[in-house]
Design a protein around this motif. Structure first.
Motif, PDB file in Angstrom:
ATOM      1  N   THR A   8       0.735  -1.111  -0.052  1.00 38.29           N
ATOM      2  CA  THR A   8      -0.084   0.174   0.061  1.00 38.29           C
ATOM      3  C   THR A   8       0.941   1.303  -0.060  1.00 38.29           C
ATOM      4  O   THR A   8       1.784   1.242   0.853  1.00 38.29           O
ATOM      5  CB  THR A   8      -0.878   0.040   1.163  1.00 38.29           C
ATOM      6  N   PRO A   9       0.376   2.177  -0.988  1.00 33.75           N
ATOM      7  CA  PRO A   9       1.226   3.424  -0.864  1.00 33.75           C
ATOM      8  C   PRO A   9       0.775   4.123   0.355  1.00 33.75           C
ATOM      9  O   PRO A   9       0.106   4.183   1.112  1.00 33.75           O
ATOM     10  CB  PRO A   9       0.738   4.023  -2.044  1.00 33.75           C
ATOM     11  N   THR A  10       1.935   5.340   0.790  1.00 29.74           N
ATOM     12  CA  THR A  10       1.510   5.998   1.961  1.00 29.74           C
ATOM     13  C   THR A  10       0.314   7.173   1.533  1.00 29.74           C
ATOM     14  O   THR A  10       0.409   7.324   0.355  1.00 29.74           O
ATOM     15  CB  THR A  10       2.856   6.722   2.248  1.00 29.74           C
ATOM     16  N   TYR A  11       0.101   7.986   2.405  1.00 25.77           N
ATOM     17  CA  TYR A  11      -1.216   8.746   2.115  1.00 25.77           C
ATOM     18  C   TYR A  11      -0.271  10.201   1.496  1.00 25.77           C
ATOM     19  O   TYR A  11       0.782  10.111   1.749  1.00 25.77           O
ATOM     20  CB  TYR A  11      -1.840   9.262   3.731  1.00 25.77           C
ATOM     21  N   GLY A  12      -1.207  10.826   1.112  1.00 23.24           N
ATOM     22  CA  GLY A  12      -0.385  12.083   0.316  1.00 23.24           C
ATOM     23  C   GLY A  12      -0.533  11.772  -1.114  1.00 23.24           C
ATOM     24  O   GLY A  12       0.239  12.363  -1.763  1.00 23.24           O
ATOM     25  N   ILE A  13      -1.459  10.781  -1.558  1.00 19.70           N
ATOM     26  CA  ILE A  13      -1.680  10.384  -3.074  1.00 19.70           C
ATOM     27  C   ILE A  13      -2.302  11.616  -3.844  1.00 19.70           C
ATOM     28  O   ILE A  13      -3.153  12.266  -3.245  1.00 19.70           O
ATOM     29  CB  ILE A  13      -2.739   9.206  -3.140  1.00 19.70           C
ATOM     30  N   GLN A  14      -1.609  11.792  -5.172  1.00 19.49           N
ATOM     31  CA  GLN A  14      -2.309  12.906  -6.003  1.00 19.49           C
ATOM     32  C   GLN A  14      -2.814  12.145  -7.139  1.00 19.49           C
ATOM     33  O   GLN A  14      -2.171  11.230  -7.723  1.00 19.49           O
ATOM     34  CB  GLN A  14      -1.047  13.739  -6.385  1.00 19.49           C
ATOM     35  N   LYS A  15      -4.114  12.507  -7.337  1.00 16.47           N
ATOM     36  CA  LYS A  15      -4.874  11.912  -8.578  1.00 16.47           C
ATOM     37  C   LYS A  15      -5.105  13.069  -9.479  1.00 16.47           C
ATOM     38  O   LYS A  15      -5.968  14.089  -9.053  1.00 16.47           O
ATOM     39  CB  LYS A  15      -6.309  11.119  -7.876  1.00 16.47           C
ATOM     40  N   PHE A  73      -0.470  -3.426 -16.091  1.00 13.01           N
ATOM     41  CA  PHE A  73      -0.778  -4.151 -14.923  1.00 13.01           C
ATOM     42  C   PHE A  73      -2.142  -3.771 -14.282  1.00 13.01           C
ATOM     43  O   PHE A  73      -2.305  -2.648 -14.439  1.00 13.01           O
ATOM     44  CB  PHE A  73       0.365  -4.035 -14.135  1.00 13.01           C
ATOM     45  N   ASP A  74      -2.563  -4.702 -13.416  1.00 11.20           N
ATOM     46  CA  ASP A  74      -3.674  -4.313 -12.653  1.00 11.20           C
ATOM     47  C   ASP A  74      -3.333  -3.604 -11.316  1.00 11.20           C
ATOM     48  O   ASP A  74      -2.422  -4.120 -10.611  1.00 11.20           O
ATOM     49  CB  ASP A  74      -4.572  -5.599 -12.192  1.00 11.20           C
ATOM     50  N   PHE A  75      -4.125  -2.731 -11.033  1.00  7.03           N
ATOM     51  CA  PHE A  75      -3.704  -2.114  -9.838  1.00  7.03           C
ATOM     52  C   PHE A  75      -5.021  -1.442  -9.081  1.00  7.03           C
ATOM     53  O   PHE A  75      -5.889  -0.809  -9.851  1.00  7.03           O
ATOM     54  CB  PHE A  75      -2.621  -0.903  -9.948  1.00  7.03           C
ATOM     55  N   THR A  76      -5.245  -1.651  -7.903  1.00  3.76           N
ATOM     56  CA  THR A  76      -6.380  -0.906  -7.071  1.00  3.76           C
ATOM     57  C   THR A  76      -5.957   0.390  -6.368  1.00  3.76           C
ATOM     58  O   THR A  76      -5.520  -0.029  -5.540  1.00  3.76           O
ATOM     59  CB  THR A  76      -6.952  -1.944  -6.330  1.00  3.76           C
ATOM     60  N   PRO A  77      -6.601   1.519  -6.972  1.00  2.00           N
ATOM     61  CA  PRO A  77      -5.842   2.653  -6.056  1.00  2.00           C
ATOM     62  C   PRO A  77      -6.621   2.720  -4.881  1.00  2.00           C
ATOM     63  O   PRO A  77      -7.597   2.241  -4.634  1.00  2.00           O
ATOM     64  CB  PRO A  77      -6.518   3.695  -7.307  1.00  2.00           C
ATOM     65  N   PRO A  78      -5.685   3.403  -4.129  1.00  2.79           N
ATOM     66  CA  PRO A  78      -6.498   3.604  -2.651  1.00  2.79           C
ATOM     67  C   PRO A  78      -7.829   4.284  -2.627  1.00  2.79           C
ATOM     68  O   PRO A  78      -7.928   5.166  -3.366  1.00  2.79           O
ATOM     69  CB  PRO A  78      -5.337   4.174  -2.006  1.00  2.79           C
ATOM     70  N   GLY A  79      -8.697   3.736  -2.182  1.00 11.97           N
ATOM     71  CA  GLY A  79      -9.883   4.462  -1.997  1.00 11.97           C
ATOM     72  C   GLY A  79     -11.038   3.994  -3.000  1.00 11.97           C
ATOM     73  O   GLY A  79     -12.023   4.472  -3.143  1.00 11.97           O
ATOM     74  N   GLU A  80     -10.660   3.346  -3.908  1.00 15.75           N
ATOM     75  CA  GLU A  80     -11.526   2.663  -4.971  1.00 15.75           C
ATOM     76  C   GLU A  80     -11.803   1.266  -4.918  1.00 15.75           C
ATOM     77  O   GLU A  80     -11.295   0.465  -4.156  1.00 15.75           O
ATOM     78  CB  GLU A  80     -10.556   2.788  -6.112  1.00 15.75           C
ATOM     79  N   GLY A  81     -12.856   1.171  -5.481  1.00 13.27           N
ATOM     80  CA  GLY A  81     -13.486  -0.210  -5.199  1.00 13.27           C
ATOM     81  C   GLY A  81     -12.892  -1.390  -6.128  1.00 13.27           C
ATOM     82  O   GLY A  81     -13.114  -2.563  -5.846  1.00 13.27           O
TER      83      GLY A  81
END
Length: 113
Positions: A8-15, A73-81
């Motif tokens: 899991t990435p750390t908080y402070g993600i930029q989308k 590649f498949d990735f589930t971004p933080p906060g996404e379902g």
């Protein structure tokens, strides 16, 4: 299809979103806007992973393997379902402390079968 390791990435993600819109401006000041295609709003995530050296090696090995043939590649971004397909064109690694590493990566969403 490869799936990004469950780190899991750390908080402070930029989308970032940049919808693909075509514009036509007419001489009288009017403007017409429209989209073309189905997938008009790819997301770009700037992620930071502050992890152990072992986990950073896992991430780096995974990204290096995808870069060899520029595979998605498949990735589930933080906060996404749900997961989506991404490519990672650039990343960097720093080692600020003993046995700790920081990887900063940019994941760009792609649309493919």
């Amino acid at each position: 299809m490869a799936t990004f390791p469950s780190i899991t990435p750390t908080y402070g993600i930029q989308k970032r979103s940049a919808p693909s819109v075509r514009k036509v401006q007419f001489g009288d000041g009017y403007e017409s806007r429209f989209t073309m295609g189905v997938n008009q709003d790819p997301k770009v995530y700037n992620l930071t992973f502050e992890v152990s050296e072992t986990d950073s090696d896992t991430i780096e090995t995974f990204l290096d393997a995808r870069a060899a043939d520029f595979a998605s590649f498949d990735f589930t971004p933080p906060g996404e379902g749900s997961s989506s397909k991404f490519v990672c064109e650039t990343w960097s690694k720093s080692i600020p402390y003993l046995n700790r590493a920081r990887i900063q990566a940019t994941f760009r969403e792609v649309f493919e079968p």
